[in-house]
Design a protein around this motif. Structure first.
Motif, PDB file in Angstrom:
ATOM      1  N   ILE A  87       0.806  -1.068   0.008  1.00  0.00           N
ATOM      2  CA  ILE A  87       0.044  -0.043   0.081  1.00  0.00           C
ATOM      3  C   ILE A  87       0.830   1.090  -0.076  1.00  0.00           C
ATOM      4  CG2 ILE A  87      -1.543   1.366   1.250  1.00  0.00           C
ATOM      5  CD1 ILE A  87      -3.000  -1.013  -0.158  1.00  0.00           C
ATOM      6  N   ALA A  88       1.830   1.262   0.912  1.00  0.00           N
ATOM      7  CA  ALA A  88       2.534   2.584   0.859  1.00  0.00           C
ATOM      8  C   ALA A  88       3.502   2.663  -0.574  1.00  0.00           C
ATOM      9  CB  ALA A  88       4.043   2.190   1.839  1.00  0.00           C
ATOM     10  N   GLY A  89       3.960   1.812  -1.120  1.00  0.00           N
ATOM     11  CA  GLY A  89       4.350   1.942  -2.362  1.00  0.00           C
ATOM     12  C   GLY A  89       3.521   2.358  -3.466  1.00  0.00           C
ATOM     13  N   PHE A  90       2.273   1.631  -3.407  1.00  0.00           N
ATOM     14  CA  PHE A  90       1.129   2.150  -4.345  1.00  0.00           C
ATOM     15  C   PHE A  90       0.889   3.622  -4.143  1.00  0.00           C
ATOM     16  CE2 PHE A  90      -3.262   2.815  -5.119  1.00  0.00           C
ATOM     17  CZ  PHE A  90      -3.469   2.352  -6.308  1.00  0.00           C
ATOM     18  N   LEU A  91       0.612   3.922  -2.822  1.00  0.00           N
ATOM     19  CA  LEU A  91       0.275   5.517  -2.563  1.00  0.00           C
ATOM     20  C   LEU A  91       1.491   6.495  -3.082  1.00  0.00           C
ATOM     21  CD1 LEU A  91      -1.669   5.078   0.744  1.00  0.00           C
ATOM     22  CD2 LEU A  91      -2.692   5.511  -1.539  1.00  0.00           C
ATOM     23  N   ARG A  92       2.742   6.023  -2.899  1.00  0.00           N
ATOM     24  CA  ARG A  92       3.719   7.015  -3.332  1.00  0.00           C
ATOM     25  C   ARG A  92       3.874   7.151  -4.756  1.00  0.00           C
ATOM     26  NH1 ARG A  92       6.784   4.669   0.589  1.00  0.00           N
ATOM     27  NH2 ARG A  92       7.570   3.104  -0.854  1.00  0.00           N
ATOM     28  N   LEU A  93       3.403   5.962  -5.533  1.00  0.00           N
ATOM     29  CA  LEU A  93       3.457   6.217  -6.970  1.00  0.00           C
ATOM     30  C   LEU A  93       2.016   6.762  -7.619  1.00  0.00           C
ATOM     31  CD1 LEU A  93       5.060   5.234  -9.472  1.00  0.00           C
ATOM     32  CD2 LEU A  93       3.917   3.244  -9.345  1.00  0.00           C
ATOM     33  N   HIS A  94       1.020   6.438  -6.789  1.00  0.00           N
ATOM     34  CA  HIS A  94      -0.470   6.689  -7.322  1.00  0.00           C
ATOM     35  C   HIS A  94      -0.979   7.736  -6.294  1.00  0.00           C
ATOM     36  CE1 HIS A  94       0.232   4.003 -10.663  1.00  0.00           C
ATOM     37  NE2 HIS A  94       0.451   3.112  -9.783  1.00  0.00           N
ATOM     38  N   TRP A  95      -0.509   8.747  -6.033  1.00  0.00           N
ATOM     39  CA  TRP A  95      -1.154   9.840  -4.756  1.00  0.00           C
ATOM     40  C   TRP A  95      -2.237  10.262  -5.007  1.00  0.00           C
ATOM     41  CZ3 TRP A  95      -1.276  14.667  -6.170  1.00  0.00           C
ATOM     42  CH2 TRP A  95      -0.639  15.230  -6.888  1.00  0.00           C
ATOM     43  N   ARG A  96      -2.434  10.452  -6.584  1.00  0.00           N
ATOM     44  CA  ARG A  96      -3.523  11.097  -7.117  1.00  0.00           C
ATOM     45  C   ARG A  96      -4.864  10.147  -6.848  1.00  0.00           C
ATOM     46  NH1 ARG A  96       0.653  12.313 -10.728  1.00  0.00           N
ATOM     47  NH2 ARG A  96       0.699  14.462 -11.123  1.00  0.00           N
ATOM     48  N   VAL A  97      -4.804   9.052  -6.944  1.00  0.00           N
ATOM     49  CA  VAL A  97      -6.032   8.281  -6.640  1.00  0.00           C
ATOM     50  C   VAL A  97      -6.682   8.402  -5.383  1.00  0.00           C
ATOM     51  CG1 VAL A  97      -6.857   5.913  -6.462  1.00  0.00           C
ATOM     52  CG2 VAL A  97      -5.183   6.427  -8.046  1.00  0.00           C
ATOM     53  N   PRO A  98      -6.069   8.538  -4.196  1.00  0.00           N
ATOM     54  CA  PRO A  98      -6.681   8.886  -2.899  1.00  0.00           C
ATOM     55  C   PRO A  98      -7.234  10.450  -3.072  1.00  0.00           C
ATOM     56  CG  PRO A  98      -4.601   8.302  -2.513  1.00  0.00           C
ATOM     57  CD  PRO A  98      -4.693   7.805  -3.934  1.00  0.00           C
ATOM     58  N   ALA A  99      -6.356  11.279  -3.713  1.00  0.00           N
ATOM     59  CA  ALA A  99      -6.638  12.712  -3.654  1.00  0.00           C
ATOM     60  C   ALA A  99      -8.169  12.924  -4.544  1.00  0.00           C
ATOM     61  CB  ALA A  99      -5.509  13.330  -4.272  1.00  0.00           C
ATOM     62  N   LEU A 100      -8.212  12.129  -5.529  1.00  0.00           N
ATOM     63  CA  LEU A 100      -9.128  12.118  -6.460  1.00  0.00           C
ATOM     64  C   LEU A 100     -10.623  11.627  -5.778  1.00  0.00           C
ATOM     65  CD1 LEU A 100     -10.325  13.481  -8.946  1.00  0.00           C
ATOM     66  CD2 LEU A 100      -9.518  11.190 -10.278  1.00  0.00           C
ATOM     67  N   LEU A 101     -10.435  10.522  -5.175  1.00  0.00           N
ATOM     68  CA  LEU A 101     -11.529  10.151  -4.322  1.00  0.00           C
ATOM     69  C   LEU A 101     -12.114  10.967  -3.371  1.00  0.00           C
ATOM     70  CD1 LEU A 101     -10.401   6.258  -3.638  1.00  0.00           C
ATOM     71  CD2 LEU A 101     -12.258   7.336  -5.427  1.00  0.00           C
ATOM     72  N   ALA A 102     -10.992  11.586  -2.702  1.00  0.00           N
ATOM     73  CA  ALA A 102     -11.311  12.729  -1.661  1.00  0.00           C
ATOM     74  C   ALA A 102     -12.162  14.091  -2.364  1.00  0.00           C
ATOM     75  CB  ALA A 102     -10.092  13.279  -0.984  1.00  0.00           C
ATOM     76  N   ALA A 103     -11.466  14.353  -3.460  1.00  0.00           N
ATOM     77  CA  ALA A 103     -12.153  15.429  -4.462  1.00  0.00           C
ATOM     78  C   ALA A 103     -13.657  14.925  -4.518  1.00  0.00           C
ATOM     79  CB  ALA A 103     -11.665  15.654  -5.410  1.00  0.00           C
ATOM     80  N   ILE A 104     -13.767  13.668  -4.966  1.00  0.00           N
ATOM     81  CA  ILE A 104     -15.334  13.156  -5.205  1.00  0.00           C
ATOM     82  C   ILE A 104     -16.143  13.239  -4.134  1.00  0.00           C
ATOM     83  CG2 ILE A 104     -16.704  11.245  -5.742  1.00  0.00           C
ATOM     84  CD1 ILE A 104     -14.276  10.462  -7.774  1.00  0.00           C
ATOM     85  N   GLY A 105     -15.670  12.961  -2.917  1.00  0.00           N
ATOM     86  CA  GLY A 105     -16.302  13.024  -1.667  1.00  0.00           C
ATOM     87  C   GLY A 105     -16.709  14.533  -1.316  1.00  0.00           C
ATOM     88  N   ALA A 106     -15.709  15.247  -1.583  1.00  0.00           N
ATOM     89  CA  ALA A 106     -16.052  16.786  -1.240  1.00  0.00           C
ATOM     90  C   ALA A 106     -16.996  17.378  -2.462  1.00  0.00           C
ATOM     91  CB  ALA A 106     -14.758  17.819  -1.260  1.00  0.00           C
ATOM     92  N   TYR A 107     -17.194  16.964  -3.345  1.00  0.00           N
ATOM     93  CA  TYR A 107     -18.150  17.239  -4.561  1.00  0.00           C
ATOM     94  C   TYR A 107     -19.462  17.169  -4.112  1.00  0.00           C
ATOM     95  CZ  TYR A 107     -20.354  17.170  -9.121  1.00  0.00           C
ATOM     96  OH  TYR A 107     -21.082  17.134 -10.123  1.00  0.00           O
ATOM     97  N   ILE A 108     -19.566  15.738  -3.622  1.00  0.00           N
ATOM     98  CA  ILE A 108     -20.941  15.233  -3.295  1.00  0.00           C
ATOM     99  C   ILE A 108     -21.470  16.033  -1.958  1.00  0.00           C
ATOM    100  CG2 ILE A 108     -21.967  13.266  -2.089  1.00  0.00           C
ATOM    101  CD1 ILE A 108     -20.376  11.347  -4.091  1.00  0.00           C
ATOM    102  N   ALA A 109     -20.433  16.313  -1.003  1.00  0.00           N
ATOM    103  CA  ALA A 109     -20.801  17.188   0.248  1.00  0.00           C
ATOM    104  C   ALA A 109     -21.326  18.406  -0.127  1.00  0.00           C
ATOM    105  CB  ALA A 109     -19.727  17.075   1.126  1.00  0.00           C
TER     106      ALA A 109
END
Length: 150
Positions: A70-92
Motif C-alpha cells: 500500500i505504501a509503495g502504491f500510494l507513493r506512486l499513485h497519490w492522485r487516486v486517493p486525492a481524486l477520491l477525496a475530491a469526489i467526496g467533497a463534490y458530493i458534500a
C-alpha cells in the motif's frame, strides 16, 4: 492479465448497477425522462469502455506489474486517493452550492490533479471545459429533458 480481470469485474459491476437502476421510479412531474436515465447513460459508456479494455488486453503485449504494498502504491499513485477525496467533497458540496458551482470547483480541482503538461492551451481548454460543461449540462437537463438539477 490485470486489465482482463479488471474489465470483467467492471462489466459485472455495471450489470449489477444497471439492474438496480431499474428500481428507480419512472418519470414524473412532467419530466421527459426518469431518474434512471442519466445513470444508465453513464453505465452504458462505462460498459463500452470495459469491453474496449478487454479487447485491448488481448492485443497488446503484457507488461509485468508488481504490487509493492500500500505504501509503495500510494507513493506512486497519490492522485487516486486525492481524486477520491475530491469526489467526496463534490458530493458534500452539491446541496450547499448547487450543481453548477460544485461541478466547476470539482472539475477545476480534478484538472489540477490530473493535468501534467500545463501549457497555456491545455490550461485554457481545461478552464473552458470546467466552466462550460456544468452550465451546458444544466441547460440540457432543464430545457431538453425538463429535469432540474440541484
Amino acid at each position: 492479465m490485470a486489465d482482463r480481470v479488471f474489465a470483467l469485474v467492471l462489466m459485472v459491476l455495471v450489470a449489477a448497477f444497471w439492474t438496480e437502476s431499474g428500481q428507480l421510479p419512472p418519470a414524473s412531474g412532467g419530466a421527459a425522462v426518469g431518474p434512471a436515465f442519466m445513470p444508465r447513460v453513464l453505465l452504458a459508456a462505462l460498459f463500452a469502455l470495459a469491453v474496449l479494455m478487454l479487447i485491448r488486453s488481448f492485443t497488446k503485449a503484457e507488461d509485468a506489474v508488481r504490487f509493492t504494498g500500500i505504501a509503495g502504491f500510494l507513493r506512486l499513485h497519490w492522485r487516486v486517493p486525492a481524486l477520491l477525496a475530491a469526489i467526496g467533497a463534490y458530493i458534500a458540496l452539491m446541496d450547499a452550492l448547487g450543481f453548477v458551482l460544485a461541478s466547476i470547483i470539482f472539475l477545476l480541482g480534478s484538472f489540477a490533479l490530473l493535468i501534467r503538461e500545463r501549457t497555456r492551451g491545455i490550461l485554457i481548454a481545461a478552464l473552458l471545459l470546467a466552466v462550460g460543461l456544468p452550465f451546458g449540462l444544466s441547460w440540457l437537463f432543464e430545457t431538453a429533458l425538463r429535469t432540474f438539477l440541484p
